[in-house]
Design a protein around this motif. Structure first.
Motif, mmCIF file in Angstrom:
data_model
loop_
_atom_site.group_PDB
_atom_site.id
_atom_site.type_symbol
_atom_site.label_atom_id
_atom_site.label_comp_id
_atom_site.label_asym_id
_atom_site.label_seq_id
_atom_site.Cartn_x
_atom_site.Cartn_y
_atom_site.Cartn_z
ATOM 1 N N HIS A 179 0.794 -1.274 0.002
ATOM 2 C CA HIS A 179 0.048 0.074 -0.115
ATOM 3 C C HIS A 179 0.948 1.136 -0.060
ATOM 4 O O HIS A 179 2.024 1.128 0.049
ATOM 5 C CB HIS A 179 -0.812 -0.137 1.348
ATOM 6 N N ARG A 180 0.213 2.311 -0.111
ATOM 7 C CA ARG A 180 0.931 3.718 0.080
ATOM 8 C C ARG A 180 0.436 4.251 1.394
ATOM 9 O O ARG A 180 -0.678 4.010 1.644
ATOM 10 C CB ARG A 180 0.603 4.715 -1.073
ATOM 11 N N LEU A 181 1.166 5.136 1.853
ATOM 12 C CA LEU A 181 0.589 5.956 3.052
ATOM 13 C C LEU A 181 -0.689 6.665 2.791
ATOM 14 O O LEU A 181 -1.690 6.885 3.578
ATOM 15 C CB LEU A 181 1.513 6.856 3.620
ATOM 16 N N SER A 182 -0.667 7.355 1.464
ATOM 17 C CA SER A 182 -1.747 7.894 0.995
ATOM 18 C C SER A 182 -3.123 7.070 0.967
ATOM 19 O O SER A 182 -4.279 7.653 0.784
ATOM 20 C CB SER A 182 -1.560 8.365 -0.468
ATOM 21 N N ASP A 183 -3.070 5.597 0.967
ATOM 22 C CA ASP A 183 -4.246 4.822 0.986
ATOM 23 C C ASP A 183 -4.881 5.101 2.184
ATOM 24 O O ASP A 183 -6.259 5.037 2.487
ATOM 25 C CB ASP A 183 -3.915 3.431 0.855
ATOM 26 N N TYR A 184 -3.961 5.434 3.462
ATOM 27 C CA TYR A 184 -4.636 5.809 4.814
ATOM 28 C C TYR A 184 -5.115 7.323 4.972
ATOM 29 O O TYR A 184 -5.943 7.629 5.546
ATOM 30 C CB TYR A 184 -3.674 5.105 5.748
ATOM 31 N N PHE A 185 -4.268 7.962 4.234
ATOM 32 C CA PHE A 185 -4.524 9.354 4.264
ATOM 33 C C PHE A 185 -4.362 10.022 2.850
ATOM 34 O O PHE A 185 -3.340 10.583 2.571
ATOM 35 C CB PHE A 185 -3.594 10.034 5.067
ATOM 36 N N PRO A 186 -5.390 10.073 2.113
ATOM 37 C CA PRO A 186 -5.331 10.668 0.682
ATOM 38 C C PRO A 186 -4.602 12.011 0.376
ATOM 39 O O PRO A 186 -3.911 12.165 -0.739
ATOM 40 C CB PRO A 186 -7.020 10.640 0.220
ATOM 41 N N PRO A 187 -4.879 12.983 1.231
ATOM 42 C CA PRO A 187 -3.939 14.022 0.779
ATOM 43 C C PRO A 187 -2.547 14.215 0.508
ATOM 44 O O PRO A 187 -2.108 14.915 -0.080
ATOM 45 C CB PRO A 187 -4.328 14.881 2.246
ATOM 46 N N LYS B 280 -1.123 11.982 -1.276
ATOM 47 C CA LYS B 280 -0.890 11.321 -2.872
ATOM 48 C C LYS B 280 -0.414 12.213 -3.594
ATOM 49 O O LYS B 280 -0.720 13.576 -3.389
ATOM 50 C CB LYS B 280 -2.384 11.105 -3.367
ATOM 51 N N ASN B 281 0.446 12.011 -4.476
ATOM 52 C CA ASN B 281 1.319 12.897 -5.364
ATOM 53 C C ASN B 281 2.152 13.852 -4.416
ATOM 54 O O ASN B 281 2.362 15.055 -5.213
ATOM 55 C CB ASN B 281 0.346 13.484 -6.266
ATOM 56 N N THR B 282 2.235 13.582 -3.090
ATOM 57 C CA THR B 282 3.582 14.505 -2.588
ATOM 58 C C THR B 282 4.648 13.628 -2.416
ATOM 59 O O THR B 282 4.702 12.647 -2.283
ATOM 60 C CB THR B 282 2.827 15.031 -1.223
ATOM 61 N N HIS B 283 5.675 14.402 -2.001
ATOM 62 C CA HIS B 283 7.193 13.607 -1.529
ATOM 63 C C HIS B 283 6.798 13.174 -0.145
ATOM 64 O O HIS B 283 7.860 12.339 0.394
ATOM 65 C CB HIS B 283 8.249 14.475 -1.416
ATOM 66 N N GLY B 284 5.695 13.157 0.403
ATOM 67 C CA GLY B 284 5.632 12.650 1.773
ATOM 68 C C GLY B 284 4.818 11.247 1.781
ATOM 69 O O GLY B 284 4.527 10.685 2.521
ATOM 70 N N ASP B 285 4.412 10.971 0.489
ATOM 71 C CA ASP B 285 3.782 9.536 0.472
ATOM 72 C C ASP B 285 4.918 8.567 0.301
ATOM 73 O O ASP B 285 6.117 8.886 -0.167
ATOM 74 C CB ASP B 285 3.009 9.434 -0.992
ATOM 75 N N THR B 286 4.612 7.446 0.860
ATOM 76 C CA THR B 286 5.563 6.360 0.800
ATOM 77 C C THR B 286 4.904 5.070 0.942
ATOM 78 O O THR B 286 3.794 4.834 1.155
ATOM 79 C CB THR B 286 6.502 6.499 2.143
ATOM 80 N N GLU B 287 5.786 3.834 0.539
ATOM 81 C CA GLU B 287 5.506 2.360 0.578
ATOM 82 C C GLU B 287 5.109 2.052 1.887
ATOM 83 O O GLU B 287 5.753 2.266 2.833
ATOM 84 C CB GLU B 287 6.408 1.465 -0.164
#
Length: 380
Positions: free
Chosen positions: A48-56, A58-65
């Motif tokens: 998953h991606r962290l954005s799967d748990y917190f969508p904002p 997504k498409n930022t450098h704060g998203d991660t595996e």
């Protein structure tokens, strides 16, 4: 006239040379945005991606595996975080070693190897650190990035003069980019606060029972070779301590300060009610007394200045001429993880987490990290 022309020519050549150097260094720095490949074991059940748990995110450098290993038997849920501080490489490498080797047996394991993904895209200014370090494997060196303790200022700027974090702790301004000062996070806050909020959402949604945050610190730092524990994990930490000491690891317990807020070992326990643990190992490349920064200092851990500082009694851990290599630091993390899971199974059997294939700490020290890492990816 000839003198003027010569000056113009010199200036033009200087500008061209400067442009070439800027282009080369810029291209080199841009490679920091390319994550090193990870080769999960056959036991991986989902990514998953962290954005799967917190969508904002997504498409930022704060998203991660987020790598997920689900067991075949009912049990608890474990979260392992590496890369909270990307200049502390044992956390990243320990996480990768787990991802590339384990299989779930009981309960579920969630591993985030690059918790602050933005921090891996730059290095600490004025430190002279290498952008990468090389771990030897039988098939050649495996490269990993050495990032910064803080989120990239390109992604989050400017820093406030004083940072009041989500837990209302007053800190120096640049701590606004320190993931381990931003818990429990803010959904509408700075990028780093959103990362922290995303991790808290992962904890809540996946019903995590125990979270382990992997860190390193300088040998002159007093909280070293330590298990830092939330008070709800005191008995678990004590059991792990006994197990680690029986295996020959020098370890100490450090209670999470109740008045120091924003850290994982405090806020995970306070706000999510999980058993919250932070592990520290000694890393000379992270300290202020080191010699020349280099990949070999990170991996081999040998530094004559730290060896001298140890002889003078300036350090909180023994530091001989043999250094404290990365393999030993990773082995310490793995041994502590194993001991904590063993203690959890004893204290709360219904929340037990068991995995197969975890590299034995003694073998990691004996054979080296490369024996348990996937061969490096070949170009072309």
């Amino acid at each position: 006239m000839n003198r003027i022309k010569a000056s113009e020519l010199s200036a033009a050549l200087f500008l061209i040379l400067t442009g070439i150097l800027c282009f080369i260094s810029g291209r080199s720095f841009q490679t920091m945005h390319r994550p090193e490949p990870v080769f999960p074991s056959a036991g991986l059940t989902a990514t998953h991606r962290l954005s799967d748990y917190f969508p904002p995110l997504k498409n930022t450098h704060g998203d991660t595996e987020v790598y997920i290993f689900r067991g075949t038997e009912e049990g608890g849920n474990l979260l392992v975080l590496g890369g909270t501080h990307p200049n502390e490489p044992a956390g990243l490498v320990s996480s990768v070693l787990l991802i590339e080797n384990i299989r779930g047996k009981r309960g579920n394991v969630f591993i985030v190897p690059r918790a602050n993904a933005s921090g891996f895209t730059h290095s600490d200014p004025q430190e002279g650190n290498p952008q990468r370090f090389a771990v030897p494997t039988p098939s050649g060196p495996r490269l990993f990035r050495l990032g910064s303790r803080l989120t990239n200022p390109v992604d989050q700027w400017p820093d406030p003069a004083i940072y009041i974090n989500p837990a209302r702790q007053k800190l120096s301004g640049n701590e606004v980019r320190n993931l381990n000062r931003c818990y429990p996070g803010r959904a509408d806050g700075f990028l780093t606060e959103k990362m922290a909020f995303g991790i808290m959402e992962l904890i809540r949604r996946e019903r995590i029972d125990i979270g382990i945050d992997l860190h390193e610190s300088a040998p002159e730092y007093p909280v070293i070779n330590a298990i830092v524990f939330h008070e709800n994990s005191s008995e678990l930490a004590a059991l792990a301590l006994l197990e680690l000491q029986a295996e020959g690891f020098d370890i100490r317990l450090e209670a999470s300060p109740v008045n120091l807020h924003g850290l994982s070992h405090r806020e995970w326990g306070d706000h999510a009610g999980i058993k919250a643990i932070l592990l520290e190992t000694p890393n000379a490349s992270h300290g202020r007394l080191k010699g020349k920064p280099s990949s070999s200092l990170i991996v081999d851990g040998k530094d004559k200045f730290y060896a001298k500082a140890s002889r003078l009694g300036w350090l909180f851990v023994p530091y001989g001429e043999e250094g404290i290599p990365l393999a030993l630091r990773v082995a310490r993390h793995l041994a502590a993880l194993k001991a904590l899971l063993g203690g959890l199974a004893e204290l709360e059997p219904e929340k037990a987490v068991e995995v197969e294939g975890m590299p034995p700490p003694a073998e990691v020290q004996k054979k080296g990290l490369g024996a348990f890492l996937h061969p490096p990816q070949k170009s072309g």
